[in-house]
Write a protein that holds these residues in place. Structure first.
Motif, PDB file in Angstrom:
ATOM      1  N   PRO A  51      80.520 -72.327 -10.893  1.00  0.00           N
ATOM      2  CA  PRO A  51      81.732 -72.859 -10.253  1.00  0.00           C
ATOM      3  C   PRO A  51      81.561 -74.291  -9.770  1.00  0.00           C
ATOM      4  CG  PRO A  51      80.676 -71.225  -8.841  1.00  0.00           C
ATOM      5  CD  PRO A  51      79.996 -71.157 -10.166  1.00  0.00           C
ATOM      6  N   TRP A  52      80.338 -74.661  -9.396  1.00  0.00           N
ATOM      7  CA  TRP A  52      80.105 -76.040  -8.971  1.00  0.00           C
ATOM      8  C   TRP A  52      80.398 -77.002 -10.129  1.00  0.00           C
ATOM      9  CZ3 TRP A  52      78.719 -78.216  -4.284  1.00  0.00           C
ATOM     10  CH2 TRP A  52      78.353 -79.556  -4.320  1.00  0.00           C
ATOM     11  N   LEU A  53      79.807 -76.724 -11.277  1.00  0.00           N
ATOM     12  CA  LEU A  53      80.018 -77.601 -12.426  1.00  0.00           C
ATOM     13  C   LEU A  53      81.456 -77.532 -12.924  1.00  0.00           C
ATOM     14  CD1 LEU A  53      76.754 -77.224 -14.541  1.00  0.00           C
ATOM     15  CD2 LEU A  53      77.335 -78.904 -12.792  1.00  0.00           C
ATOM     16  N   GLU A  58      86.402 -80.362 -13.907  1.00  0.00           N
ATOM     17  CA  GLU A  58      87.861 -80.293 -13.879  1.00  0.00           C
ATOM     18  C   GLU A  58      88.493 -81.223 -12.846  1.00  0.00           C
ATOM     19  OE1 GLU A  58      91.320 -76.843 -14.076  1.00  0.00           O
ATOM     20  OE2 GLU A  58      89.299 -76.317 -13.397  1.00  0.00           O
ATOM     21  N   HIS A  59      87.784 -81.439 -11.730  1.00  0.00           N
ATOM     22  CA  HIS A  59      88.405 -82.178 -10.630  1.00  0.00           C
ATOM     23  C   HIS A  59      87.586 -83.370 -10.143  1.00  0.00           C
ATOM     24  CE1 HIS A  59      91.297 -78.936 -10.323  1.00  0.00           C
ATOM     25  NE2 HIS A  59      90.317 -78.054 -10.179  1.00  0.00           N
ATOM     26  N   GLY A  60      86.363 -83.532 -10.618  1.00  0.00           N
ATOM     27  CA  GLY A  60      85.490 -84.572 -10.104  1.00  0.00           C
ATOM     28  C   GLY A  60      85.085 -85.600 -11.139  1.00  0.00           C
ATOM     29  N   GLY A  61      83.789 -85.898 -11.167  1.00  0.00           N
ATOM     30  CA  GLY A  61      83.285 -86.949 -12.034  1.00  0.00           C
ATOM     31  C   GLY A  61      83.518 -86.715 -13.506  1.00  0.00           C
ATOM     32  N   SER A 175      82.065 -74.480 -21.961  1.00  0.00           N
ATOM     33  CA  SER A 175      82.516 -75.157 -23.177  1.00  0.00           C
ATOM     34  C   SER A 175      84.035 -75.147 -23.339  1.00  0.00           C
ATOM     35  CB  SER A 175      81.842 -74.556 -24.410  1.00  0.00           C
ATOM     36  OG  SER A 175      80.459 -74.872 -24.423  1.00  0.00           O
ATOM     37  N   PRO A 176      84.715 -74.013 -23.146  1.00  0.00           N
ATOM     38  CA  PRO A 176      86.186 -74.050 -23.261  1.00  0.00           C
ATOM     39  C   PRO A 176      86.830 -74.987 -22.248  1.00  0.00           C
ATOM     40  CG  PRO A 176      85.386 -71.789 -23.357  1.00  0.00           C
ATOM     41  CD  PRO A 176      84.227 -72.638 -22.939  1.00  0.00           C
ATOM     42  N   LEU A 177      86.258 -75.086 -21.050  1.00  0.00           N
ATOM     43  CA  LEU A 177      86.794 -75.996 -20.047  1.00  0.00           C
ATOM     44  C   LEU A 177      86.622 -77.449 -20.478  1.00  0.00           C
ATOM     45  CD1 LEU A 177      88.048 -76.413 -17.235  1.00  0.00           C
ATOM     46  CD2 LEU A 177      85.721 -76.416 -16.303  1.00  0.00           C
ATOM     47  N   CYS A 178      85.500 -77.758 -21.111  1.00  0.00           N
ATOM     48  CA  CYS A 178      85.285 -79.117 -21.616  1.00  0.00           C
ATOM     49  C   CYS A 178      86.364 -79.496 -22.623  1.00  0.00           C
ATOM     50  CB  CYS A 178      83.905 -79.239 -22.249  1.00  0.00           C
ATOM     51  SG  CYS A 178      82.522 -79.146 -21.082  1.00  0.00           S
ATOM     52  N   SER A 183      91.313 -82.546 -23.652  1.00  0.00           N
ATOM     53  CA  SER A 183      92.680 -82.625 -24.154  1.00  0.00           C
ATOM     54  C   SER A 183      93.619 -83.201 -23.100  1.00  0.00           C
ATOM     55  CB  SER A 183      93.151 -81.234 -24.586  1.00  0.00           C
ATOM     56  OG  SER A 183      94.459 -81.283 -25.100  1.00  0.00           O
ATOM     57  N   ALA A 184      93.459 -82.766 -21.845  1.00  0.00           N
ATOM     58  CA  ALA A 184      94.320 -83.271 -20.776  1.00  0.00           C
ATOM     59  C   ALA A 184      94.037 -84.748 -20.498  1.00  0.00           C
ATOM     60  CB  ALA A 184      94.108 -82.443 -19.508  1.00  0.00           C
ATOM     61  N   ALA A 185      92.766 -85.125 -20.488  1.00  0.00           N
ATOM     62  CA  ALA A 185      92.398 -86.508 -20.202  1.00  0.00           C
ATOM     63  C   ALA A 185      92.891 -87.454 -21.286  1.00  0.00           C
ATOM     64  CB  ALA A 185      90.884 -86.628 -20.048  1.00  0.00           C
ATOM     65  N   ALA A 186      92.916 -86.974 -22.520  1.00  0.00           N
ATOM     66  CA  ALA A 186      93.388 -87.810 -23.629  1.00  0.00           C
ATOM     67  C   ALA A 186      94.842 -88.201 -23.453  1.00  0.00           C
ATOM     68  CB  ALA A 186      93.193 -87.075 -24.954  1.00  0.00           C
TER      69      ALA A 186
END
Length: 217
Positions: A51-53, A58-61, A175-178, A183-186
């Motif tokens: 959950p940290w990563l 998703e919300h940090g660096g 991996s699915p979160l990456c 996709s969202a960042a693009a």
């Protein structure tokens, strides 16, 4: 450049080389605040690490880097992503992390792969290089985020009782979160950059005052 998700084998190998732990950017020396989190007792095993990563990606660096890299990919001549990358660094060590890795990445990529990539914070240098080599944006971002997560998993293994299999299980789960974050960042414009992983930022700040430190961030 028209955006596409198709990544041919030669580009896949190129991006894999750039994001490999062997690429001379010194990524192994930085923990992105994981060292502080372990010292504070916030990350002590694989159950804490996942959950940290996830929050950092998703919300940090991770999210911030992906948006900055996307902006640099869309307009490699724009200086705004580099300025924002420096301004958004929440601590002295995190600023050094992105600047030093970006400078090393630009130098290694210029010398080994060409063309010349100007020194810039890491995600900006990576985004510019991906554009120069005609790498499609979304896969380039997803691979960057996976490498980012992998480096933090490796840091956690050195700091806490987390085995290799557990670390790989965490990475596989992320991996699915990456892919989702890439996709969202693009699609996110540069003025939408920003994060809210406050504990990660606090951990990075507290790491700077630890008596014994293994990492540079």
């Amino acid at each position: 450049m028209a955006e596409t998700d198709t990544l041919d084998p030669s580009l896949a190998l190129k991006l894999s080389a750039w994001l490999s732990p062997n690429y001379p950017v010194g990524a192994f020396a930085y923990s992105h605040g994981i060292e502080g989190a372990v010292a504070m007792g916030w990350v002590s095993d694989a159950e804490d690490l996942k959950p940290w990563l996830s929050g950092v990606i998703e919300h940090g660096g991770g999210w911030t880097d992906a948006v900055l890299a996307a902006a640099a990919w869309r307009d490699p001549l724009d200086d705004a992503p580099a300025a924002l990358a420096a301004a958004l660094a929440p601590s002295r060590d995190r600023l050094a992390e992105t600047r030093d890795q970006g400078t090393a990445f630009a130098a290694a990529t210029t010398d080994a792969w060409g063309p010349e990539i100007a020194p810039a914070p890491y995600p900006v240098a990576y985004g510019r290089a991906a554009r120069a080599h005609h790498a499609p944006l979304r896969p380039a971002l997803a691979l960057y985020l996976q490498a980012f997560a992998g480096n933090l998993c490796a840091a956690a293994q050195r700091l806490a009782p987390i085995g290799q299999t557990d670390a790989q299980s965490v990475l596989a789960a992320l991996s699915p979160l990456c892919v989702e974050v890439a996709s969202a960042a693009a699609e996110r414009p540069l003025d939408g950059v920003g994060g809210s992983a406050l504990l990660s930022d606090i951990a990075a700040m507290r790491r700077e005052t630890l008596d014994v430190r293994l990492f540079r961030s």
